[in-house]
Write an enzyme that holds these catalytic residues in place. Structure first.
Site, PDB file in Angstrom:
ATOM      1  N   HIS A 100       0.880  -1.086  -0.077  1.00  6.09           N
ATOM      2  CA  HIS A 100      -0.085  -0.066   0.134  1.00  6.09           C
ATOM      3  C   HIS A 100       1.071   1.090  -0.049  1.00  6.09           C
ATOM      4  O   HIS A 100       1.816   1.387   0.844  1.00  6.09           O
ATOM      5  CB  HIS A 100      -0.976  -0.023   1.079  1.00  6.09           C
ATOM      6  CG  HIS A 100      -0.214  -0.217   2.514  1.00  6.09           C
ATOM      7  ND1 HIS A 100       0.045  -1.529   2.876  1.00  6.09           N
ATOM      8  CD2 HIS A 100      -0.053   0.541   3.676  1.00  6.09           C
ATOM      9  CE1 HIS A 100       0.733  -1.430   4.105  1.00  6.09           C
ATOM     10  NE2 HIS A 100       0.580  -0.040   4.570  1.00  6.09           N
ATOM     11  N   HIS A 102       1.088   5.304   0.876  1.00  2.53           N
ATOM     12  CA  HIS A 102       0.381   6.174   1.457  1.00  2.53           C
ATOM     13  C   HIS A 102       0.551   7.740   0.747  1.00  2.53           C
ATOM     14  O   HIS A 102       1.411   7.924   0.346  1.00  2.53           O
ATOM     15  CB  HIS A 102       1.004   6.468   2.944  1.00  2.53           C
ATOM     16  CG  HIS A 102       1.039   5.317   3.825  1.00  2.53           C
ATOM     17  ND1 HIS A 102       0.303   5.327   4.957  1.00  2.53           N
ATOM     18  CD2 HIS A 102       1.780   4.194   3.700  1.00  2.53           C
ATOM     19  CE1 HIS A 102       0.531   4.268   5.556  1.00  2.53           C
ATOM     20  NE2 HIS A 102       1.479   3.495   4.942  1.00  2.53           N
TER      21      HIS A 102
HETATM   22  P1  5GP Z   1       1.691   0.429   7.034  1.00  4.94           P
HETATM   23  O1  5GP Z   1       2.433   0.742   8.573  1.00  4.94           O
HETATM   24  O2  5GP Z   1       1.509  -1.037   7.209  1.00  4.94           O
HETATM   25  O3  5GP Z   1       2.499   0.825   6.305  1.00  4.94           O
HETATM   26  O4  5GP Z   1       0.291   1.214   7.355  1.00  4.94           O
HETATM   27  C1  5GP Z   1      -0.800   0.529   7.651  1.00  4.94           C
HETATM   28  C2  5GP Z   1      -1.912   1.593   7.651  1.00  4.94           C
HETATM   29  O5  5GP Z   1      -3.309   1.021   7.442  1.00  4.94           O
HETATM   30  C3  5GP Z   1      -1.668   2.485   8.877  1.00  4.94           C
HETATM   31  O6  5GP Z   1      -1.734   3.634   8.660  1.00  4.94           O
HETATM   32  C4  5GP Z   1      -3.237   2.151   9.460  1.00  4.94           C
HETATM   33  O7  5GP Z   1      -3.929   3.302  10.010  1.00  4.94           O
HETATM   34  C5  5GP Z   1      -4.152   1.686   8.323  1.00  4.94           C
HETATM   35  N1  5GP Z   1      -5.033   0.777   8.658  1.00  4.94           N
HETATM   36  C6  5GP Z   1      -4.985  -0.454   9.465  1.00  4.94           C
HETATM   37  N2  5GP Z   1      -5.946  -1.119   9.491  1.00  4.94           N
HETATM   38  C7  5GP Z   1      -6.882  -0.652   8.575  1.00  4.94           C
HETATM   39  C8  5GP Z   1      -8.160  -0.833   8.278  1.00  4.94           C
HETATM   40  O8  5GP Z   1      -9.084  -1.737   8.735  1.00  4.94           O
HETATM   41  N3  5GP Z   1      -8.814   0.349   7.523  1.00  4.94           N
HETATM   42  C9  5GP Z   1      -8.148   1.181   7.077  1.00  4.94           C
HETATM   43  N4  5GP Z   1      -8.902   2.145   6.343  1.00  4.94           N
HETATM   44  N5  5GP Z   1      -6.902   1.488   7.599  1.00  4.94           N
HETATM   45  C10 5GP Z   1      -6.335   0.508   8.247  1.00  4.94           C
END
Ligand code: 5GP
Ligand code: ZN
Length: 144
Positions: A100, A102
């Site tokens: 993903h 951001h």
């Molecule tokens: P990472 O650290 O993996 O790059 O970021 C994961 C992101 O996914 C975090 O910013 C977190 O807030 C978001 N996130 C985690 N679970 C969910 C969810 O169930 N729904 C949404 N919309 N965002 C999520």
């Protein structure tokens, strides 16, 4: 689809999300725990953990959606700029193991940091080490 993956469940509609964009290959939705208003996640619909795992076409579609959405998100929240980034692998802070990107809107004086701050201290690399690294990466990449 990976059964235990939150983002696959969002793609399948099993978990609700504030979807802002969808096409055949890509889904974008608001981050549930936003770092700024408009914080958006852009994912390939197919489950792959890191950018290196992603098939080229899926990577292209994901980047195309990031490219398309970034100025739109900035405009909607009247941001001055944005940080667009991937936590690519667990050691880099990736918490959800489904690729993903951001889109984090940024504002003058928001107190955040540039992306230079994410990797701890800077390594002290000599010129010949930098030359070797450039050669190694160029050789591995195959086209220069
Ligand atoms: P990472 O650290 O993996 O790059 O970021 C994961 C992101 O996914 C975090 O910013 C977190 O807030 C978001 N996130 C985690 N679970 C969910 C969810 O169930 N729904 C949404 N919309 N965002 C999520
Ligand atoms: Zn997944």
């Amino acid at each position: 689809m990976a059964d235990d993956c939150i983002f696959c469940q969002i793609v399948d509609g099993e978990i609700p999300a504030r979807v802002v964009y969808e096409d055949a290959d890509v889904l974008a939705f608001l981050d549930a725990n936003p770092l700024a208003p408009g914080h958006t996640l852009v994912i390939p619909k197919a489950h792959h953990e890191t950018l290196g795992d992603l098939p080229p076409e899926s990577g292209e579609m994901t980047f195309a959606a990031l490219h398309y959405l970034t100025p739109i998100v900035e405009d909607v929240v009247d941001a001055d700029a944005s940080t667009v980034a991937f936590n690519n692998g667990e050691a880099a802070g990736q918490e959800v193991p489904h690729v993903h990107g951001h889109i984090i809107p940024r504002f003058e004086g928001d107190g955040g940091t540039p992306i230079h701050a994410v990797a701890g201290g800077r390594p002290d690399l000599a010129d010949d080490e930098l030359d070797d690294l450039a050669d190694d990466i160029a050789d591995a990449a195959g086209e220069t």
